[in-house]
Scaffold this active site. Structure first.
Site, short mmCIF file in Angstrom:
data_model
loop_
_atom_site.label_atom_id
_atom_site.label_comp_id
_atom_site.label_asym_id
_atom_site.label_seq_id
_atom_site.Cartn_x
_atom_site.Cartn_y
_atom_site.Cartn_z
N GLU A 39 -0.43 1.29 -5.05
CA GLU A 39 -0.49 2.29 -3.99
C GLU A 39 -1.75 2.12 -3.15
O GLU A 39 -2.85 1.96 -3.69
CB GLU A 39 -0.48 3.68 -4.61
CG GLU A 39 0.41 4.65 -3.89
CD GLU A 39 1.87 4.23 -3.94
OE1 GLU A 39 2.36 3.70 -2.91
OE2 GLU A 39 2.51 4.44 -4.97
N HIS A 40 -1.59 2.16 -1.85
CA HIS A 40 -2.68 1.99 -0.88
C HIS A 40 -3.32 0.60 -1.03
O HIS A 40 -4.50 0.43 -0.72
CB HIS A 40 -3.73 3.10 -1.03
CG HIS A 40 -3.23 4.44 -0.60
ND1 HIS A 40 -3.23 4.84 0.72
CD2 HIS A 40 -2.69 5.46 -1.31
CE1 HIS A 40 -2.73 6.08 0.80
NE2 HIS A 40 -2.39 6.46 -0.41
N ASP A 42 -1.36 -2.14 0.22
CA ASP A 42 -0.71 -3.02 1.20
C ASP A 42 -1.57 -3.25 2.43
O ASP A 42 -1.67 -4.37 2.92
CB ASP A 42 0.69 -2.52 1.58
CG ASP A 42 0.73 -1.10 2.11
OD1 ASP A 42 -0.26 -0.35 1.92
OD2 ASP A 42 1.74 -0.73 2.73
N SER A 73 21.51 14.98 14.09
CA SER A 73 21.36 14.88 12.63
C SER A 73 22.20 15.96 11.98
O SER A 73 22.03 17.15 12.30
CB SER A 73 19.90 15.02 12.22
OG SER A 73 19.80 15.17 10.81
N LEU A 133 9.24 9.45 -0.09
CA LEU A 133 10.18 8.37 -0.43
C LEU A 133 10.51 7.53 0.79
O LEU A 133 11.43 6.74 0.79
CB LEU A 133 11.47 8.96 -1.03
CG LEU A 133 11.25 9.84 -2.27
CD1 LEU A 133 12.57 10.43 -2.75
CD2 LEU A 133 10.57 9.05 -3.39
N SER A 134 9.72 7.71 1.83
CA SER A 134 9.75 6.90 3.05
C SER A 134 10.99 7.09 3.89
O SER A 134 11.68 6.14 4.27
CB SER A 134 9.55 5.41 2.71
OG SER A 134 9.02 4.74 3.84
N SER A 135 11.25 8.34 4.23
CA SER A 135 12.37 8.64 5.12
C SER A 135 12.15 8.01 6.50
O SER A 135 13.12 7.62 7.16
CB SER A 135 12.55 10.15 5.25
OG SER A 135 11.37 10.76 5.73
N ASP A 180 6.69 -0.18 2.91
CA ASP A 180 7.88 0.67 2.98
C ASP A 180 9.03 -0.04 3.67
O ASP A 180 10.16 -0.09 3.16
CB ASP A 180 7.57 1.97 3.72
CG ASP A 180 6.58 2.84 2.96
OD1 ASP A 180 6.24 2.50 1.81
OD2 ASP A 180 6.14 3.85 3.53
N TYR A 230 -4.58 9.88 5.72
CA TYR A 230 -4.20 8.48 5.51
C TYR A 230 -5.09 7.53 6.33
O TYR A 230 -5.64 6.56 5.80
CB TYR A 230 -2.73 8.30 5.90
CG TYR A 230 -2.14 6.97 5.54
CD1 TYR A 230 -1.38 6.82 4.39
CD2 TYR A 230 -2.33 5.85 6.34
CE1 TYR A 230 -0.82 5.59 4.05
CE2 TYR A 230 -1.78 4.62 6.01
CZ TYR A 230 -1.03 4.51 4.88
OH TYR A 230 -0.50 3.30 4.55
#
Length: 394
Positions: A39-40, A42, A73, A133-135, A180, A230
């Site tokens: 995590e973190h 990349d 949507s 979850l990277s929508s 992602d 971030y």
């Protein structure tokens, strides 16, 4: 998963016909992703170990004969159909999910691809909002691949992955890495991806957990990644790299260091907070390499220990967990037979994962859910992680 896929596909097509009076010509599914560990790392030039999951985004598309884009949507039926012109691609501050449609179109145009007709687009997802979850990457790859097919653009999958990252970095101003989009683009059924983000070299590793289940635990905390810290974390690790380069002039990224070398030269980093950020990036990269080897060797005990160490580092050195994720982690580790747990994704809310005996999965969900509700005041959500292929036509 197949029954849910059929239900969502059918309901999306029905919604599409209701709004546009004809069925869609293109139907696609784009998964979400979990990161097993790494995590973190990349954007710090390290390794990651993600997988595409069966929770994701479904899309339906038909081309139009004008330059109008009409989108809806099914998750937000009260909003109705949002319309804009193909040339109206400037970012809107409060554009909700439609900003990803504009962003993909904008980046395609910047790259020289010709999208000269409008289209009708409908989506529906079974991924909870702000789940980590990277929508966003799921939607970027979904739109990119559907437009690639509809306009016969012949864009290579890696280029669509990079385009999705450009939407985040250039269009939206969020300085994310490529993990992602890569996981969602290149995922394979029952395989995790061991990826070197420097070279884009990757290896598909069987994600086999034997008598254990990988359970996703979602905090349901409201958060917007763009508004989180971030970018601040990225600034801190970039500063650490610059200071380390004063003693290691050939160092290109923190991911090139092992922990022993980092500790030898860490005094070059003058700020104690920046030092902790860098220590996480280096140690997490090392853990990811070891964890991949452990999973290959089916050493789930070692793998679980590394998950726990990862969460501790993200909590103490990188400080991206927060009360909700720490509560899930602590509650998970109290349950009998659990081998490991950790936050997954960027943090600041979102989700965690736990490696749980299959025989006690129901008790795990009940017990952790009760502990979380008592501590936080609202419920968590739980999902079994089925690992699937990347974005594809249905």
């Amino acid at each position: 998963m197949e029954t849910l896929e059929k239900d969502l596909k059918a309901s999306l097509q029905a919604s599409f016909i209701e709004r546009f009076d004809s069925p869609a010509d293109y139907l696609y599914f784009s998964p979400g992703r979990i990161n097993l560990i790494g995590e973190h790392t990349d954007y710090n030039g390290g390794h990651v170990f993600p997988a595409a999951i069966s929770i994701g985004t479904y899309g339906a598309l038909t081309l139009r004969d004008d330059q109008e884009i009409h989108v809806f949507s099914a998750n937000f039926p009260d909003v109705g159909v949002v319309s804009f012109n193909l040339n109206d691609l400037a970012p809107r501050k409060y554009d909700s999910w439609v900003k990803y449609v504009r962003g993909v179109l904008y980046e395609l145009k910047q790259a020289g691809y010709r999208v000269e007709r409008g289209f009708n687009l409908g989506i529906v997802g079974d991924m909870p909002n702000a789940s980590g979850l990277s929508s966003s990457a799921s939607l970027e790859l979904l739109i990119g691949e559907m437009l690639n097919a509809a306009f016969k653009l012949h864009i290579a999958r890696l280029d669509i992955v990079k385009l999705g990252q450009q939407v985040e970095n250039d269009y939206l101003g969020l300085r994310t890495g490529i993990m992602d989009q890569f996981a969602i683009g290149f995922g394979e059924k029952e395989k995790a991806i061991f990826l070197d983000v420097n070279t884009m070299d990757y290896e598909l590793v069987p994600a086999e957990f034997g008598e254990y289940e990988l359970i996703i635990m979602t905090t349901n905390k409201k958060r917007e990644l763009v508004d989180s810290k971030y970018n601040e974390r990225r600034d801190e690790t970039e500063l650490a790299l610059k200071e380390l380069q004063t003693v290691l002039p050939n160092l290109a990224s923190l991911g090139e260091l092992d922990l022993a070398t980092f500790e030898k030269y860490q005094d070059a980093i003058t700020d104690s907070t920046v030092l902790r950020r860098a220590r996480h990036a280096v140690s997490e990269n090392e853990r990811t390499i070891i964890a991949t080897s452990a999973l290959k060797a089916h050493d789930l005990v070692k793998f679980g220990e590394l998950l726990q160490q990862s969460h501790a580092s993200l909590r103490d050195d990188y400080e991206v967990t927060g009360e909700e994720l720490d509560t899930l982690f602590d509650a998970a580790m109290l349950q009998p037979g659990v081998l490991g747990a950790r936050m997954t994704g960027a943090g600041f809310g979102g989700s965690a994962i736990a490696l749980v005996p299959r025989a006690t999965a129901s008790d795990f969900i009940k017990n952790v859910g009760e502990l979380y509700q008592a501590e936080i005041g609202y419920p968590a959500s739980f999902y079994l992680a089925e690992i699937v292929r990347g974005t594809a036509e249905l």
